[in-house]
Enzyme design. Structure first.
Site, PDB file in Angstrom:
ATOM      1  CB  SER A 186      -5.071  29.922 -55.997  1.00  0.00           C
ATOM      2  OG  SER A 186      -5.995  29.014 -55.476  1.00  0.00           O
ATOM      3  NE  ARG A 236      -0.100  20.108 -50.089  1.00  0.00           N
ATOM      4  CZ  ARG A 236      -0.127  21.351 -50.528  1.00  0.00           C
ATOM      5  NH1 ARG A 236      -1.222  22.063 -50.398  1.00  0.00           N
ATOM      6  NH2 ARG A 236       0.928  21.892 -51.071  1.00  0.00           N
ATOM      7  CG  ASP A 259      -7.100  26.036 -62.760  1.00  0.00           C
ATOM      8  OD1 ASP A 259      -7.635  25.155 -62.058  1.00  0.00           O
ATOM      9  OD2 ASP A 259      -6.790  27.157 -62.327  1.00  0.00           O
ATOM     10  CG  HIS A 276      -5.390  25.624 -59.168  1.00  0.00           C
ATOM     11  ND1 HIS A 276      -5.957  26.780 -59.650  1.00  0.00           N
ATOM     12  CD2 HIS A 276      -5.139  25.850 -57.842  1.00  0.00           C
ATOM     13  CE1 HIS A 276      -6.067  27.668 -58.667  1.00  0.00           C
ATOM     14  NE2 HIS A 276      -5.573  27.128 -57.570  1.00  0.00           N
ATOM     15  CG  ASP A 277       0.039  22.877 -58.475  1.00  0.00           C
ATOM     16  OD1 ASP A 277      -0.571  23.646 -57.700  1.00  0.00           O
ATOM     17  OD2 ASP A 277       0.537  21.805 -58.112  1.00  0.00           O
TER      18      ASP A 277
END
Length: 406
Positions: free
Chosen positions: A185, A255, A350, A383-384
């Protein structure tokens, strides 16, 4: 040149330990497994008195960087790997602390003895970025000129500023060139920036789940997150330290929004679906669905340890990253400066930094006649995924590191 536009042929063979359907392991078991790897680690500090001029025009008169190291630097100092962290990451890449065994490094599944980034072969350095909130100089740090925390007066920092600050740490460690600079990232953007700005000092760059610049949609997500913080009544124009408060609500919302973008629709459906927290609908605005409970938990937890001003700085650094601007939008021309070999990795689900964005980087590198390997990993976790432990993903990483000569 080594390149591939096909997805890696093997299916995912293993899910992260926390998500394996055949049974989850306990937190205690996870720590026990970690103890067989890096084990306990120690935080290190480096102080730099020389002022650092920033791209924004601001200046940091002196600064500290907090970092950790794993493995042993060889006599030739040729086996060093720099790990750059993402938005909410830190220098704590692997291992645990003797006084806090619950604090496992964020990439511990990848870094350690016998792991894909093998610390029996490599000397690994993790550093907390300038402007961070985990020990490096940042908004929480006392400004020696005022005797108060920097707060909102801390200047805007960009990815290239981080690289310039890290070069000084590189010199302090006596490392002429990194065997590899890597990150996922925002960390991947730093690896890319290293290869452009200090080409003689990077032999390999691993750019994982990254992009050459943010899309308008990504900038929009970041702005909404920042607005949640900036409009929190407890923000006090960034000087909330003086009031003994934290803009907790804004940071919590930021968050929560971030987590939605880090996960894929499939992963949220698999984990939570439309499962209710209780036995029936309450017809109110409190938590009813498990996904709501998860997001609020993540937001509340994040607001207890992360600094809101740092969050603002990190998201702005993401927005400003666009190395192609230096060559009138021609990324290939920009990448022509690089001397490193590249591994670019993306993940199918992602959507925050989609595979198409990684392919832009690969195309630019190929056009610039650089040595690049590309892997597109089938993963359900969005994405994680770059943080996860998948057999296919780790096999790619292991194979690449095995072929780096030190």
């Amino acid at each position: 040149m080594n390149s591939s536009w096909d997805r890696a042929p093997c299916p995912v063979e293993a899910a992260p330990f926390a998500d394996r359907p055949e049974g989850r392991i306990s937190r205690a078991q996870a720590w026990a497994q970690a103890a067989t790897g890096i084990g306990n680690v120690t935080v290190q500090h480096a102080h730099f008195d020389q002022p650092l001029a920033l791209r924004s025009g601001g200046v940091v008169p002196a600064y500290d960087l907090v970092y950790e190291t794993y493995g042993t630097l060889n006599a030739a100092k040729s086996n060093a790997v720099l790990v750059c962290h993402a938005l909410s990451g830190s220098h704590h890449v692997a291992g645990t602390y003797a006084d806090d065994l619950n604090n496992l490094g964020w990439w511990d599944n990848l870094v350690g003895p016998g792991k894909p980034l093998d610390t029996d072969k490599f000397f690994v350095v993790g550093v907390n970025n300038l402007g961070g909130c985990h020990g490096s100089t940042g908004p929480k740090t006392v400004n020696r000129q005022t005797g108060k925390p920097w707060g909102a007066e801390f200047p805007i920092v960009t990815v290239i500023d981080w690289v310039h600050s890290q070069v000084r740490l590189t010199d302090l460690l006596g490392i002429d060139s990194w065997a590899a600079v890597m990150g996922g990232s925002l960390g991947g953007m730093q690896a890319l920036r290293w290869s452009i700005t200090y080409p003689q000092r990077v032999r390999h760059a691993l750019v994982i789940a990254a992009a050459p610049r943010l899309t308008a949609q990504n900038i929009a997500f970041n702005d909404v997150a920042r607005q949640a913080i900036l409009t929190d009544p407890e923000f006090h124009d960034g000087h909330y330290y003086d009031f003994g408060v934290v803009p907790r609500r804004g940071l919590r919302l930021a968050r929560m929004l971030g987590h939605i973008t880090y996960l894929s629709d499939d992963s949220m459906a698999a984990k939570f679906g439309r499962e209710l927290r209780g036995e029936r609908l309450n017809f109110d605005y409190d938590v009813e669905f498990q996904i709501e409970s998860y997001l609020r938990y993540q937001g509340d937890r994040f607001a207890t340890y992360f600094d809101a001003n740092t969050y603002l700085l990190m998201t702005k650094a993401l927005d400003y990253f666009d190395p192609a601007r230096e060559c009138d939008g021609d990324l290939s021309a920009t990448m022509a400066r690089a001397l490193a070999k590249f591994l670019v990795v993306s993940f199918t689900t992602d959507w925050r930094f989609s595979p198409a964005r990684s392919r832009e980087i690969v195309t630019a590198l190929l056009d610039a006649r650089k040595d690049v390997t590309y892997a597109e990993i089938a993963s359900p976790h969005g994405h994680d995924s770059f943080l996860m432990e998948y057999a296919q993903y780790h096999a790619v990483m292991r194979a690449y590191f095995d072929n780096i000569r030190v």
